[in-house]
Write an enzyme that holds these catalytic residues in place. Structure first.
Site, short mmCIF file in Angstrom:
data_model
loop_
_atom_site.label_atom_id
_atom_site.label_comp_id
_atom_site.label_asym_id
_atom_site.label_seq_id
_atom_site.Cartn_x
_atom_site.Cartn_y
_atom_site.Cartn_z
N GLY A 7 0.83 -1.21 0.00
CA GLY A 7 0.00 0.00 0.00
C GLY A 7 0.86 1.25 0.00
O GLY A 7 2.03 1.23 0.39
N ASN A 8 0.23 2.32 -0.43
CA ASN A 8 0.92 3.62 -0.58
C ASN A 8 1.39 4.16 0.78
O ASN A 8 1.00 3.64 1.84
CB ASN A 8 -0.05 4.60 -1.26
CG ASN A 8 0.67 5.71 -2.01
OD1 ASN A 8 1.85 5.97 -1.77
ND2 ASN A 8 -0.03 6.37 -2.91
N THR A 14 1.82 -0.53 8.55
CA THR A 14 2.50 -0.86 9.81
C THR A 14 1.47 -1.18 10.90
O THR A 14 1.63 -2.14 11.65
CB THR A 14 3.39 0.33 10.23
OG1 THR A 14 4.19 0.69 9.11
CG2 THR A 14 4.29 -0.01 11.39
N TYR A 43 13.96 12.86 0.61
CA TYR A 43 12.82 13.77 0.54
C TYR A 43 13.24 15.23 0.31
O TYR A 43 12.48 16.03 -0.20
CB TYR A 43 11.93 13.64 1.79
CG TYR A 43 10.98 12.44 1.68
CD1 TYR A 43 10.07 12.33 0.64
CD2 TYR A 43 11.00 11.42 2.62
CE1 TYR A 43 9.22 11.25 0.52
CE2 TYR A 43 10.14 10.32 2.51
CZ TYR A 43 9.25 10.25 1.46
OH TYR A 43 8.40 9.18 1.34
N GLN A 54 16.92 3.53 -3.38
CA GLN A 54 16.33 2.31 -3.94
C GLN A 54 17.23 1.10 -3.73
O GLN A 54 16.74 0.01 -3.44
CB GLN A 54 16.01 2.49 -5.44
CG GLN A 54 14.91 3.50 -5.72
CD GLN A 54 13.67 3.32 -4.84
OE1 GLN A 54 13.23 2.21 -4.60
NE2 GLN A 54 13.13 4.41 -4.34
N ASP A 79 5.60 -5.61 6.19
CA ASP A 79 4.92 -4.41 5.68
C ASP A 79 5.70 -3.84 4.49
O ASP A 79 6.76 -3.28 4.63
CB ASP A 79 4.64 -3.38 6.78
CG ASP A 79 5.85 -2.59 7.21
OD1 ASP A 79 6.97 -3.09 7.02
OD2 ASP A 79 5.69 -1.48 7.74
N ARG A 80 5.16 -4.04 3.35
CA ARG A 80 5.65 -3.65 2.03
C ARG A 80 6.56 -4.71 1.41
O ARG A 80 7.38 -5.31 2.08
CB ARG A 80 6.34 -2.29 2.04
CG ARG A 80 6.65 -1.87 0.63
CD ARG A 80 6.92 -0.40 0.40
NE ARG A 80 5.78 0.47 0.37
CZ ARG A 80 5.74 1.64 1.00
NH1 ARG A 80 6.76 2.07 1.67
NH2 ARG A 80 4.67 2.38 0.92
#
Ligand SMILES: Nc1ncnc2c1ncn2[C@@H]1O[C@H](COP(=O)(O)OP(=O)(O)OP(=O)(O)O)[C@@H](O)[C@H]1O
Length: 205
Positions: A7-8, A14, A43, A54, A79-80
């Site tokens: 998910g985004n 989490t 960011y 990455q 998660d992810r």
């Protein structure tokens, strides 16, 4: 067994990982955000740090999967997934001109080698959320470096998520619509997720 939540940013992966781990007695493997040496810099200046970030995520996600598959006696919730790193985030950075072609090709060849050595999760839970919901949840948790995330960045990622999910054939898939399922505040909503997970797991035995 390997359960993964996709998910985004800010979709609640989490939180749901923790709730599933508690309910089923599974082990939760989280992304270590505080230990990430590139995220805050990324960011600030995505073009400068996209490749570094990455590669960091690829390594960290691959190591997680290797550990998960070694622990054959446990069910782990992650998660992810590594697929989101490549198909959603890295591809989006390349498309936005924030990663060069040679870096992207170099990255993809590493990703393809790594994924040829692993299996997809046994169950994938996709948290689908609209951009306003994502923004609200990102603001609620208040990580300083996420304050500048742009709406068009979230929107592009969401479009990529939808495209990826339409084609996903890797394993059992369960989609949860986060906009109308408040699994944090509403126990009925959470219990309905558990029921759906039970039904999916039933098919795996
Ligand atoms: N491959 C990637 N490329 C760029 N940013 C990434 C990548 N993977 C994770 N991130 C960023 O790392 C940060 C931490 O991710 P984390 O899993 O804590 O939260 P999240 O994605 O917001 O999940 P959730 O709120 O659903 O738990 C987020 O800002 C996320 O967007």
């Amino acid at each position: 067994m390997h359960i993964a939540i996709a998910g985004n940013i800010g979709s609640g992966k989490t939180t749901l990982s923790g709730l599933l781990a508690k309910h089923y007695g599974w082990e939760a493997h989280y992304e270590e955000v505080d230990e990430n040496p590139y995220l805050a810099d990324f960011y600030e200046d995505m073009k400068r740090w996209s490749f570094n970030l990455q590669v960091y995520f690829l390594n960290s996600r691959f190591s997680q999967i290797v550990k998960i598959r070694q622990q054959t006696d446990k069910t782990v919730v992650q998660d992810r997934t590594i697929y989101e790193d490549a198909y959603i985030f890295a591809t989006n950075l390349y498309d936005m001109g924030l990663m060069s072609e040679r870096d992207f090709n170099n990255y993809l060849s590493l990703f393809e080698l790594m994924t040829s050595l692993i299996q997809p999760p046994d169950l994938l839970i996709y948290l689908r959320a609209s951009v306003p919901t994502l923004v609200r949840q990102i603001e609620l948790r208040g990580r300083p470096y996420e304050a500048g995330i742009r709406l068009d960045y979230l929107k592009r990622l969401n479009e990529r998520y939808e495209g990826w999910m339409m084609k996903y054939t890797g394993s059992n898939l369960l989609t949860v619509n986060v906009d109308d399922t408040d699994f944090i505040k509403d126990p009925m909503a959470l219990s309905s997720i558990f029921d759906k997970v039970d039904a999916k797991l039933h098919g795996l035995f």
